[in-house]
Design an enzyme around this catalytic site. Structure first.
Site, PDB file in Angstrom:
ATOM      1  N   GLU A 153       0.874  -1.068  -0.036  1.00 41.18           N
ATOM      2  CA  GLU A 153       0.114  -0.066  -0.037  1.00 41.18           C
ATOM      3  C   GLU A 153       0.912   1.328  -0.077  1.00 41.18           C
ATOM      4  O   GLU A 153       1.874   1.218   0.444  1.00 41.18           O
ATOM      5  CB  GLU A 153      -0.812  -0.215   1.338  1.00 41.18           C
ATOM      6  CG  GLU A 153      -1.644  -1.283   1.506  1.00 41.18           C
ATOM      7  CD  GLU A 153      -3.009  -1.030   0.246  1.00 41.18           C
ATOM      8  OE1 GLU A 153      -3.161  -0.183  -0.411  1.00 41.18           O
ATOM      9  OE2 GLU A 153      -3.300  -2.373  -0.080  1.00 41.18           O
ATOM     10  N   TYR A 195       5.225  -3.965  -8.898  1.00 40.17           N
ATOM     11  CA  TYR A 195       3.926  -4.548  -9.472  1.00 40.17           C
ATOM     12  C   TYR A 195       4.218  -5.103 -10.943  1.00 40.17           C
ATOM     13  O   TYR A 195       3.353  -5.760 -11.342  1.00 40.17           O
ATOM     14  CB  TYR A 195       2.920  -3.472  -9.595  1.00 40.17           C
ATOM     15  CG  TYR A 195       2.278  -3.327  -8.053  1.00 40.17           C
ATOM     16  CD1 TYR A 195       1.133  -4.066  -7.800  1.00 40.17           C
ATOM     17  CD2 TYR A 195       2.803  -2.188  -7.326  1.00 40.17           C
ATOM     18  CE1 TYR A 195       0.262  -3.875  -6.472  1.00 40.17           C
ATOM     19  CE2 TYR A 195       2.067  -2.146  -6.114  1.00 40.17           C
ATOM     20  CZ  TYR A 195       1.126  -2.682  -5.624  1.00 40.17           C
ATOM     21  OH  TYR A 195       0.363  -2.547  -4.596  1.00 40.17           O
ATOM     22  N   ASN A 199      -4.527   6.184  -6.131  1.00 38.97           N
ATOM     23  CA  ASN A 199      -5.071   6.619  -5.251  1.00 38.97           C
ATOM     24  C   ASN A 199      -4.334   7.496  -4.076  1.00 38.97           C
ATOM     25  O   ASN A 199      -5.163   8.282  -3.616  1.00 38.97           O
ATOM     26  CB  ASN A 199      -5.731   5.580  -4.169  1.00 38.97           C
ATOM     27  CG  ASN A 199      -4.750   4.638  -3.528  1.00 38.97           C
ATOM     28  OD1 ASN A 199      -3.824   5.064  -3.123  1.00 38.97           O
ATOM     29  ND2 ASN A 199      -5.046   3.406  -3.576  1.00 38.97           N
ATOM     30  N   GLU A 234      -0.673  -2.073 -10.433  1.00 34.94           N
ATOM     31  CA  GLU A 234      -1.058  -2.820 -11.342  1.00 34.94           C
ATOM     32  C   GLU A 234      -1.966  -1.925 -12.606  1.00 34.94           C
ATOM     33  O   GLU A 234      -2.215  -2.561 -13.548  1.00 34.94           O
ATOM     34  CB  GLU A 234      -1.978  -3.935 -11.016  1.00 34.94           C
ATOM     35  CG  GLU A 234      -3.643  -3.869 -10.683  1.00 34.94           C
ATOM     36  CD  GLU A 234      -3.534  -3.020  -9.153  1.00 34.94           C
ATOM     37  OE1 GLU A 234      -4.629  -2.264  -8.940  1.00 34.94           O
ATOM     38  OE2 GLU A 234      -2.591  -2.985  -8.616  1.00 34.94           O
ATOM     39  N   LYS A 235      -2.570  -0.925 -12.017  1.00 36.63           N
ATOM     40  CA  LYS A 235      -3.245  -0.046 -13.140  1.00 36.63           C
ATOM     41  C   LYS A 235      -2.638   0.304 -14.599  1.00 36.63           C
ATOM     42  O   LYS A 235      -3.152   0.112 -15.512  1.00 36.63           O
ATOM     43  CB  LYS A 235      -3.827   1.161 -12.434  1.00 36.63           C
ATOM     44  CG  LYS A 235      -4.678   0.961 -10.965  1.00 36.63           C
ATOM     45  CD  LYS A 235      -4.859   2.315 -10.455  1.00 36.63           C
ATOM     46  CE  LYS A 235      -5.600   2.040  -9.069  1.00 36.63           C
ATOM     47  NZ  LYS A 235      -4.817   1.365  -8.163  1.00 36.63           N
TER      48      LYS A 235
END
Length: 347
Positions: free
Chosen positions: A108, A139, A233, A242-243
């Site tokens: 996170e 990631y 975010n 991963e976006k």
């Protein structure tokens, strides 16, 4: 030499650009003896079978267990941050066995990593997406493409291809998949501005339903779009999730909101993404996306780089455990303590 001119007069010279090529945890042998690594909690309490590190990653000498009765005999313990600070679990008991390493694992961002101050001086290694972690695993990352790339990494390597004419004329313009909607996020404020100028198809809890939320489902969806909003975010060093890699795998150009452009360029060629900071206004960004839709030759400049690379996406969480085990073996006999966890992670 490739020169790419952005509408905001940014000039990027790819010949001077240095990508961060992470070699991965693959090894064939190691002279040190085997070690036992205890997974103290499965992340978010979602249990999964523990991997055979040699079979999957050619990492030898690793015995993984989630049986806490093995605590006294474990060479290292992997502890997932959120599961021990939010009240659902406790740290392992003290005093710890002699020479045992405790590994702090967290994927996170700092904005969603509470109560770090409680853990100062507790851990011996850090395991995260940060490039300066003791154990670094992002990631996703790119691998320069060679003849043996696919065979050496197996199904985990996704060969990227230069765009076809069909890719340059995909039927839909911009997609955004979001599950965690918060009016306080910068990405939501950005979306509200962008939708004033172009249509954005929103999927997830805040938009149209998805078939499922799996990585494969998102990649298939993005295969119909020219651009994808890869909006994080929160904005922190190296927090590139991963976006971004979903868009890269699908062949959609990612429009990114996260750390600064220089940080992204450690992971991608400069023309491989469009950063919201490249434009003085959101309206200017929208106009640029519409211009690319009308000019496939210009859009191609954002995609031609793909022919030189493969994409590698680590296996969550199996690869993290195996890499931690590998690091434990190499760190035998070495004593270190993470004393400034909060200061480092927020830096």
């Amino acid at each position: 030499l490739t020169i790419f001119l952005f509408p905001s007069s940014h000039i990027c010279f790819s010949i001077a650009h240095t990508l961060l090529f992470w070699p991965g945890p693959i090894e064939t042998s190691h002279p040190l003896g085997p070690v036992t690594l205890l997974v103290w909690t499965h992340p978010f309490h979602r249990r999964q079978d523990l991997p055979d590190c040699y079979e999957l990653f050619h990492i030898s000498g690793c015995a993984l267990t989630d049986d806490r009765r093995e605590y006294a005999h474990a060479d290292a313990v992997v502890i997932h941050h959120r599961d021990v600070v939010l009240g659902s679990d406790e740290l392992p008991p003290e005093p710890r066995p002699s020479a045992q390493k405790w590994i702090w694992m967290n994927y996170e961002s700092p904005s969603h990593t509470p109560q770090l101050w409680q853990l100062e001086g507790v851990f011996n290694f850090t395991l995260s997406y940060r490039t300066d972690s003791d154990i670094f695993l992002p990631y996703g990352y790119l691998i320069p493409r060679t003849h043996g790339t696919r065979s050496s990494l197996g199904r985990r390597a996704h060969l990227l291809h230069r765009p076809s004419n069909k890719d340059l004329r995909r039927p839909h313009l911009v997609a955004w998949v979001i599950s965690n909607w918060s009016e306080t996020h910068a990405r939501v404020a950005f979306y509200y501005q962008l939708r004033r100028y172009i249509d954005v198809d929103v999927f997830g809890r805040a938009g149209q339903p998805m078939e499922d939320s799996s990585k494969g489902s998102v990649v298939r969806l993005l295969g119909r779009y020219q651009f994808y909003l890869a909006l994080e975010n929160s904005l922190h060093t190296d927090y590139i999730t991963e976006k971004l890699w979903n868009a890269v795998q699908a062949g959609a150009v990612p429009v990114v909101l996260g750390p600064d452009r220089k940080n992204y360029e450690r992971f991608l060629p400069p023309e491989a993404f469009i950063h919201v900071d490249d434009f003085p206004t959101v309206r200017g960004l929208a106009r640029y996306l519409l211009m690319l839709k009308r000019n496939p030759l210009l859009l191609r400049r954002h995609l031609d780089w793909r022919g030189d690379y493969a994409l590698y996406r680590p296996v969550m969480w199996s690869e993290h455990y195996c890499l931690a085990c590998k690091t434990t073996r190499r760190g035998r006999g070495r004593t270190q303590v993470v004393r400034d966890l909060t200061k480092w992670f927020y830096s």
